[in-house]
Design a protein around this motif. Sequence first.
Motif, mmCIF file in Angstrom:
data_model
loop_
_atom_site.group_PDB
_atom_site.id
_atom_site.type_symbol
_atom_site.label_atom_id
_atom_site.label_comp_id
_atom_site.label_asym_id
_atom_site.label_seq_id
_atom_site.Cartn_x
_atom_site.Cartn_y
_atom_site.Cartn_z
ATOM 1 N N GLU A 1 1.029 4.570 -2.782
ATOM 2 C CA GLU A 1 0.470 5.272 -2.453
ATOM 3 C C GLU A 1 2.043 6.731 -2.560
ATOM 4 O O GLU A 1 1.788 7.070 -3.452
ATOM 5 C CB GLU A 1 0.568 5.876 -0.992
ATOM 6 C CG GLU A 1 -0.227 5.000 -0.292
ATOM 7 C CD GLU A 1 -1.639 6.003 -0.645
ATOM 8 O OE1 GLU A 1 -1.797 7.228 -0.624
ATOM 9 O OE2 GLU A 1 -2.631 5.389 -0.831
ATOM 10 N N GLU A 2 3.444 6.050 -2.823
ATOM 11 C CA GLU A 2 4.222 7.250 -3.918
ATOM 12 C C GLU A 2 4.149 7.391 -5.290
ATOM 13 O O GLU A 2 4.435 7.533 -5.328
ATOM 14 C CB GLU A 2 5.539 5.824 -3.273
ATOM 15 C CG GLU A 2 6.763 6.366 -3.709
ATOM 16 C CD GLU A 2 8.169 5.869 -3.101
ATOM 17 O OE1 GLU A 2 9.047 5.357 -4.427
ATOM 18 O OE2 GLU A 2 7.814 5.001 -2.582
ATOM 19 N N ARG B 1 0.945 6.940 -6.813
ATOM 20 C CA ARG B 1 0.033 7.820 -7.124
ATOM 21 C C ARG B 1 0.743 9.149 -7.313
ATOM 22 O O ARG B 1 0.605 10.344 -7.724
ATOM 23 C CB ARG B 1 -0.654 7.828 -5.634
ATOM 24 C CG ARG B 1 -2.304 8.670 -6.198
ATOM 25 C CD ARG B 1 -3.424 8.525 -5.217
ATOM 26 N NE ARG B 1 -3.826 6.984 -6.017
ATOM 27 C CZ ARG B 1 -3.963 5.969 -4.547
ATOM 28 N NH1 ARG B 1 -3.117 6.226 -3.290
ATOM 29 N NH2 ARG B 1 -4.417 4.975 -4.903
ATOM 30 N N ALA B 2 1.858 9.838 -5.451
ATOM 31 C CA ALA B 2 2.183 10.627 -5.933
ATOM 32 C C ALA B 2 2.530 11.231 -6.668
ATOM 33 O O ALA B 2 3.190 12.205 -6.953
ATOM 34 C CB ALA B 2 2.632 10.945 -4.249
ATOM 35 N N GLN C 1 0.849 -1.168 -0.061
ATOM 36 C CA GLN C 1 -0.139 -0.205 0.267
ATOM 37 C C GLN C 1 0.446 1.725 -0.081
ATOM 38 O O GLN C 1 0.993 2.334 -0.507
ATOM 39 C CB GLN C 1 -1.390 0.027 1.334
ATOM 40 C CG GLN C 1 -1.848 1.071 1.145
ATOM 41 C CD GLN C 1 -2.933 0.808 2.241
ATOM 42 O OE1 GLN C 1 -3.221 0.379 2.521
ATOM 43 N NE2 GLN C 1 -3.878 2.308 2.424
#
Length: 123
Positions: free
Chosen positions: A6-7, A9-10, A2
């Motif tokens: 997230e990384e 996505r950023a 996860q």
Amino acid sequence: MQAYAEELRATFTRLQERGPEIHRQARAVQVTEKSRDGLVSATVGARGDLIRLDLDPRIYRRQDSRELADVITDTVHRATEKARAMVVELFEPLVPGDQMKEHLEGDLESVLERMAAQMLGKR
């Protein structure tokens, strides 16, 4: 996993916001390098493509064509390395330098190994 998502996505968001401008700047990169004796000048683009080659007329006084070819090749290679370094520096805010170098050098194995390690949390 996860955290990696997230990384990603950023990173994707940063690429969307700043990517087009940085890409434009990177495409405009041109580097001119002179040979050590100053008789050969080579200009390359961001990908190392030869844009211009200038030979000082004094170069024709040399009798050794192999030496001339080596000087031209060395000059183009040095210009290419500088152009790549400039592109890596431009993308540094979005992509870590070592990763960008791997992409530019076409080192697919290292890129895939890095991605696999990140997905498995092994950074």
